[in-house]
Design a protein around this motif. Structure first.
Motif, PDB file in Angstrom:
ATOM      1  N   HIS A 100       0.833  -1.204   0.000  1.00 34.15           N
ATOM      2  CA  HIS A 100       0.000   0.000   0.000  1.00 34.15           C
ATOM      3  C   HIS A 100       0.872   1.260   0.000  1.00 34.15           C
ATOM      4  O   HIS A 100       0.609   2.213  -0.734  1.00 34.15           O
ATOM      5  CB  HIS A 100      -0.932  -0.001   1.207  1.00 34.15           C
ATOM      6  N   THR A 138       0.940   4.081  -2.952  1.00 34.50           N
ATOM      7  CA  THR A 138       0.682   5.512  -2.703  1.00 34.50           C
ATOM      8  C   THR A 138       1.927   6.344  -3.001  1.00 34.50           C
ATOM      9  O   THR A 138       1.816   7.497  -3.425  1.00 34.50           O
ATOM     10  CB  THR A 138       0.217   5.761  -1.256  1.00 34.50           C
ATOM     11  N   TYR A 139       3.098   5.753  -2.816  1.00 37.15           N
ATOM     12  CA  TYR A 139       4.338   6.456  -3.150  1.00 37.15           C
ATOM     13  C   TYR A 139       4.445   6.686  -4.658  1.00 37.15           C
ATOM     14  O   TYR A 139       4.853   7.754  -5.104  1.00 37.15           O
ATOM     15  CB  TYR A 139       5.540   5.666  -2.629  1.00 37.15           C
ATOM     16  N   ASN A 153      -1.165  14.563   0.337  1.00 39.63           N
ATOM     17  CA  ASN A 153      -1.397  13.126   0.226  1.00 39.63           C
ATOM     18  C   ASN A 153      -1.503  12.530   1.633  1.00 39.63           C
ATOM     19  O   ASN A 153      -0.537  11.948   2.146  1.00 39.63           O
ATOM     20  CB  ASN A 153      -0.262  12.477  -0.559  1.00 39.63           C
ATOM     21  N   GLU A 155      -3.017   9.959   2.685  1.00 43.94           N
ATOM     22  CA  GLU A 155      -2.907   8.502   2.686  1.00 43.94           C
ATOM     23  C   GLU A 155      -1.445   8.066   2.772  1.00 43.94           C
ATOM     24  O   GLU A 155      -1.103   7.136   3.506  1.00 43.94           O
ATOM     25  CB  GLU A 155      -3.545   7.952   1.404  1.00 43.94           C
ATOM     26  N   LEU A 156      -0.586   8.761   2.047  1.00 45.52           N
ATOM     27  CA  LEU A 156       0.843   8.460   2.107  1.00 45.52           C
ATOM     28  C   LEU A 156       1.388   8.769   3.499  1.00 45.52           C
ATOM     29  O   LEU A 156       2.157   7.987   4.055  1.00 45.52           O
ATOM     30  CB  LEU A 156       1.608   9.260   1.045  1.00 45.52           C
ATOM     31  N   SER A 200       0.337   6.027   5.944  1.00 51.78           N
ATOM     32  CA  SER A 200       1.037   4.746   5.741  1.00 51.78           C
ATOM     33  C   SER A 200       2.505   4.854   6.157  1.00 51.78           C
ATOM     34  O   SER A 200       3.056   3.904   6.725  1.00 51.78           O
ATOM     35  CB  SER A 200       0.912   4.273   4.290  1.00 51.78           C
TER      36      SER A 200
END
Length: 190
Positions: free
Chosen positions: A3, A7-8, A19, A21-22, A25
Motif C-alpha cells: 500500500h 501511494t508512493y 497526500n 494517505e501516504l 502509511s
C-alpha cells in the motif's frame, strides 16, 4: 508495504499535492519497522530518498510528517546520525521556519548524545566537514542555520576545538549579512 509503495508511486506523479494517505502509511510503517526488520529493511532509506528528492516541492504538512518519521527511525537507531544530519542539512533550504528549527534542535541534541561517554571522532569529523561546507552555501538560510548549529555545539562544549572557531571566524567574511552578524556576535559573546 505494498500500500505504501502504491501511494508512493501516485505521490511521485504529483509531489506538490497533499497526500494524507501516504502520510498515514509512512507513519504506520515507521512505528512498526523495528518489529519487522527483514520486511522493512529498506524502508528507512526509502524515506530519506523521498525527502531528499521531493522536499522542496512537497506539501508542508506531509514534509513535516515524513521528517518526524525520520527522527523516530533515527531515535531507534535504524538510521545513522550522519545520514539524518546530512538530510536535515539539505532540508535547511526549505521555506518552513518551524521545521528548520526542529531539525536544527535535533541535530544539536543528536551530536550531544553521540558525544556523551565515548567520543565518536569519525562521525564528528564527517559532520563538522559537512557543516563547514554548508557555511559557503549560496542559500543564506541554510548557511545561517548551519552556523547557528555550530555555535550551539560550541557553547554546549561539544565542539570546542580550534577548527570550529576558525570556521566561525571565516563566517565573519561571509557575503550574507545575517551569517556575518551571527559570527561576529559569537566572538563578542552576545
Amino acid at each position: 508495504l505494498r500500500h505504501f509503495q502504491a501511494t508512493y508511486e501516485i505521490f511521485k506523479t504529483r509531489p506538490s499535492k497533499p497526500n494524507p494517505e501516504l502520510a498515514s502509511s509512512i507513519t504506520l510503517l515507521s512505528h512498526v519497522t523495528p518489529c519487522y526488520p527483514k520486511e522493512l529493511s529498506q524502508f528507512p532509506e526509502q524515506l530519506v530518498a523521498l525527502l531528499e528528492e521531493h522536499h522542496p516541492v512537497m506539501e508542508p504538512h506531509l514534509r513535516k510528517e515524513i521528517a518526524q518519521c525520520v527522527l523516530m527511525l533515527r531515535n531507534r537507531n535504524l538510521l545513522t546520525a550522519l545520514v539524518t544530519s546530512k538530510l536535515f542539512f539539505h532540508m535547511f533550504r526549505c521555506k518552513d521556519k518551524k521545521l528548520r528549527a526542529a531539525m536544527a534542535a535535533h541535530i544539536v541534541s543528536d551530536v550531544k548524545k553521540i558525544n556523551t561517554g565515548k567520543v565518536e571522532n569519525k562521525t564528528n569529523k564527517e559532520l563538522q566537514n559537512f557543516l563547514f561546507k554548508l557555511l559557503q552555501d549560496r542559500n543564506a538560510t541554510a548557511a545561517k542555520t548551519s552556523l547557528d548549529v555550530i555555535v550551539k555545539l560550541y557553547k554546549s562544549k561539544v565542539w570546542e576545538d580550534a577548527k570550529t572557531v576558525n570556521v566561525v571566524a571565516s563566517a565573519c567574511f561571509s557575503t550574507e549579512s545575517k551569517v556575518r552578524a551571527t559570527a561576529l556576535n559569537f566572538f563578542l559573546g552576545v
